[in-house]
Design a protein around this motif. Structure first.
Motif, PDB file in Angstrom:
ATOM      1  N   ALA A 119       0.864  -1.177   0.000  1.00 32.73           N
ATOM      2  CA  ALA A 119       0.000   0.000   0.000  1.00 32.73           C
ATOM      3  C   ALA A 119       0.899   1.224   0.000  1.00 32.73           C
ATOM      4  O   ALA A 119       1.668   1.440   0.935  1.00 32.73           O
ATOM      5  N   GLN A 120       0.821   2.018  -1.074  1.00 31.11           N
ATOM      6  CA  GLN A 120       1.652   3.209  -1.220  1.00 31.11           C
ATOM      7  C   GLN A 120       0.769   4.448  -1.050  1.00 31.11           C
ATOM      8  O   GLN A 120      -0.191   4.633  -1.798  1.00 31.11           O
ATOM      9  N   ILE A 121       1.104   5.272  -0.075  1.00 34.68           N
ATOM     10  CA  ILE A 121       0.367   6.508   0.153  1.00 34.68           C
ATOM     11  C   ILE A 121       1.246   7.657  -0.303  1.00 34.68           C
ATOM     12  O   ILE A 121       2.370   7.830   0.178  1.00 34.68           O
ATOM     13  N   VAL A 122       0.742   8.430  -1.244  1.00 40.65           N
ATOM     14  CA  VAL A 122       1.550   9.426  -1.954  1.00 40.65           C
ATOM     15  C   VAL A 122       1.592  10.752  -1.200  1.00 40.65           C
ATOM     16  O   VAL A 122       0.558  11.262  -0.740  1.00 40.65           O
ATOM     17  N   LEU A 123       2.780  11.304  -1.094  1.00 46.69           N
ATOM     18  CA  LEU A 123       2.965  12.664  -0.589  1.00 46.69           C
ATOM     19  C   LEU A 123       3.324  13.581  -1.748  1.00 46.69           C
ATOM     20  O   LEU A 123       4.088  13.208  -2.631  1.00 46.69           O
ATOM     21  N   PHE A 124       2.758  14.779  -1.739  1.00 45.91           N
ATOM     22  CA  PHE A 124       3.158  15.833  -2.679  1.00 45.91           C
ATOM     23  C   PHE A 124       3.170  17.147  -1.926  1.00 45.91           C
ATOM     24  O   PHE A 124       2.576  17.268  -0.852  1.00 45.91           O
ATOM     25  N   ASP A 125       3.847  18.131  -2.448  1.00 42.43           N
ATOM     26  CA  ASP A 125       3.968  19.418  -1.767  1.00 42.43           C
ATOM     27  C   ASP A 125       2.599  20.036  -1.532  1.00 42.43           C
ATOM     28  O   ASP A 125       1.827  20.246  -2.474  1.00 42.43           O
ATOM     29  N   GLY A 126       2.283  20.320  -0.250  1.00 45.71           N
ATOM     30  CA  GLY A 126       1.003  20.911   0.102  1.00 45.71           C
ATOM     31  C   GLY A 126      -0.070  19.897   0.456  1.00 45.71           C
ATOM     32  O   GLY A 126      -1.238  20.273   0.624  1.00 45.71           O
ATOM     33  N   PHE A 127       0.298  18.616   0.594  1.00 45.79           N
ATOM     34  CA  PHE A 127      -0.694  17.585   0.913  1.00 45.79           C
ATOM     35  C   PHE A 127      -1.416  17.883   2.233  1.00 45.79           C
ATOM     36  O   PHE A 127      -0.897  18.572   3.105  1.00 45.79           O
ATOM     37  N   ASP A 128      -2.598  17.307   2.369  1.00 44.56           N
ATOM     38  CA  ASP A 128      -3.342  17.427   3.624  1.00 44.56           C
ATOM     39  C   ASP A 128      -2.906  16.294   4.559  1.00 44.56           C
ATOM     40  O   ASP A 128      -3.033  15.121   4.211  1.00 44.56           O
ATOM     41  N   PRO A 129      -2.414  16.606   5.750  1.00 47.09           N
ATOM     42  CA  PRO A 129      -1.896  15.552   6.640  1.00 47.09           C
ATOM     43  C   PRO A 129      -2.932  14.490   7.003  1.00 47.09           C
ATOM     44  O   PRO A 129      -2.606  13.296   7.035  1.00 47.09           O
ATOM     45  N   LEU A 130      -4.182  14.889   7.296  1.00 45.39           N
ATOM     46  CA  LEU A 130      -5.166  13.898   7.701  1.00 45.39           C
ATOM     47  C   LEU A 130      -5.551  12.976   6.546  1.00 45.39           C
ATOM     48  O   LEU A 130      -5.851  11.797   6.759  1.00 45.39           O
ATOM     49  N   SER A 141      12.564   9.382  -2.475  1.00 44.83           N
ATOM     50  CA  SER A 141      12.729   9.646  -1.043  1.00 44.83           C
ATOM     51  C   SER A 141      13.007  11.124  -0.814  1.00 44.83           C
ATOM     52  O   SER A 141      13.933  11.681  -1.395  1.00 44.83           O
ATOM     53  N   ARG A 142      12.223  11.749   0.035  1.00 45.06           N
ATOM     54  CA  ARG A 142      12.429  13.167   0.342  1.00 45.06           C
ATOM     55  C   ARG A 142      11.540  13.592   1.490  1.00 45.06           C
ATOM     56  O   ARG A 142      10.590  12.896   1.854  1.00 45.06           O
ATOM     57  N   THR A 143      11.853  14.734   2.070  1.00 48.03           N
ATOM     58  CA  THR A 143      10.994  15.365   3.065  1.00 48.03           C
ATOM     59  C   THR A 143       9.954  16.187   2.326  1.00 48.03           C
ATOM     60  O   THR A 143      10.296  17.004   1.462  1.00 48.03           O
ATOM     61  N   VAL A 144       8.687  15.979   2.645  1.00 46.73           N
ATOM     62  CA  VAL A 144       7.610  16.649   1.920  1.00 46.73           C
ATOM     63  C   VAL A 144       6.840  17.537   2.903  1.00 46.73           C
ATOM     64  O   VAL A 144       6.419  17.077   3.966  1.00 46.73           O
ATOM     65  N   VAL A 145       6.671  18.794   2.522  1.00 47.21           N
ATOM     66  CA  VAL A 145       5.999  19.774   3.376  1.00 47.21           C
ATOM     67  C   VAL A 145       4.504  19.781   3.065  1.00 47.21           C
ATOM     68  O   VAL A 145       4.094  19.931   1.908  1.00 47.21           O
ATOM     69  N   SER A 146       3.689  19.627   4.102  1.00 48.35           N
ATOM     70  CA  SER A 146       2.238  19.640   3.925  1.00 48.35           C
ATOM     71  C   SER A 146       1.732  21.070   3.763  1.00 48.35           C
ATOM     72  O   SER A 146       2.484  22.048   3.882  1.00 48.35           O
ATOM     73  N   GLY A 147       0.418  21.192   3.552  1.00 47.94           N
ATOM     74  CA  GLY A 147      -0.192  22.509   3.464  1.00 47.94           C
ATOM     75  C   GLY A 147      -0.677  23.028   4.802  1.00 47.94           C
ATOM     76  O   GLY A 147      -1.305  24.084   4.867  1.00 47.94           O
ATOM     77  N   THR A 148      -0.403  22.294   5.885  1.00 43.85           N
ATOM     78  CA  THR A 148      -0.883  22.680   7.209  1.00 43.85           C
ATOM     79  C   THR A 148       0.269  23.030   8.131  1.00 43.85           C
ATOM     80  O   THR A 148       1.002  22.153   8.592  1.00 43.85           O
TER      81      THR A 148
END
Length: 217
Positions: free
Chosen positions: A3-14, A44-51
């Motif tokens: 199960a792959q959960i995708v992160l992108f810049d500005g994602f919603d944490p919840l 692989s990277r650190t991804v910053v959410s929108g919150t």
């Protein structure tokens, strides 16, 4: 299974953490046979959410060839602010179309061993990138008209099952999505065990394009 959960810049944490915890608990109930990872289209990277600048770590690149589940979240941030000054949710979702993610999801949808799922604005991001034309899907109620304008059949339901595409509505529906994915993939006993663990009951009926067509009343 992965199960792959995708992160992108500005994602919603919840949008990320709710299905992550549900699927991880399901993996525990299965004895660890479901591997749950946070990934990004860029690796692989650190991804910053929108919150509030909250960050999460993507541990790998999204792999559209690995059988299992891919979950795409929505974005968080203001909606009506000046997009020239602030990264609004529409701007963040539109930027997803400029990343490698839409091409990777297109590959995943062509793989019969993968189910692509979205939470909240995740379906909007993919729809605006031209990935979901002609499909049945749902998003946050504030984006349903935009979803419809992209050529998607917008369904007003908590969770919409369109075969290899499963979409969920607003931000808290990530819990319902995760539980439904567990039931669909592994059966109701696994899903129920996680419901009981989290003391949460799924909301609404999962829409599928089957059965009798209701008459207008």
């Amino acid at each position: 299974m992965l199960a792959q959960i995708v992160l992108f810049d500005g994602f919603d944490p919840l949008d990320v953490v709710a299905p992550f915890e549900v699927l991880a608990a399901g993996s525990d109930a299965l004895g660890g046979t479901l591997d749950v990872k946070l990934v990004s289209a860029e690796g692989s990277r650190t991804v910053v959410s929108g919150t509030r600048g909250l960050t999460l770590e993507a541990s790998a690149s999204l792999d559209p060839s690995s059988s299992g589940i891919i979950v795409v979240p929505g974005a968080s941030g203001p909606i009506n602010a000046d997009p020239e000054e602030v990264d609004t949710i529409p701007v963040l979702l539109a930027r997803v179309g400029e990343t490698p993610l839409p091409a990777l999801i297109t590959q995943a949808l062509a793989n019969p061993e993968i189910t692509v799922a979205t939470v909240c604005g995740g379906s909007l991001a993919l729809a605006m990138a031209g990935v979901l034309e002609g499909r049945n899907a749902v998003t946050h109620f504030q984006g349903m008209d935009v979803l419809d304008a992209t050529g998607v059949n917008a369904i007003d339901a908590r969770v919409v099952d369109d075969g290899n595409l499963v979409t969920a509505a607003g931000v808290t529906s990530g819990l319902d999505l995760g539980l439904y994915l567990l039931e669909r993939q592994f059966g109701p006993r696994i899903a129920l065990s996680v419901e009981q663990l989290f003391q949460y009951e799924r909301r609404g009926v999962v829409w599928r394009n089957t059965g009798a067509e209701p008459l207008a009343v």
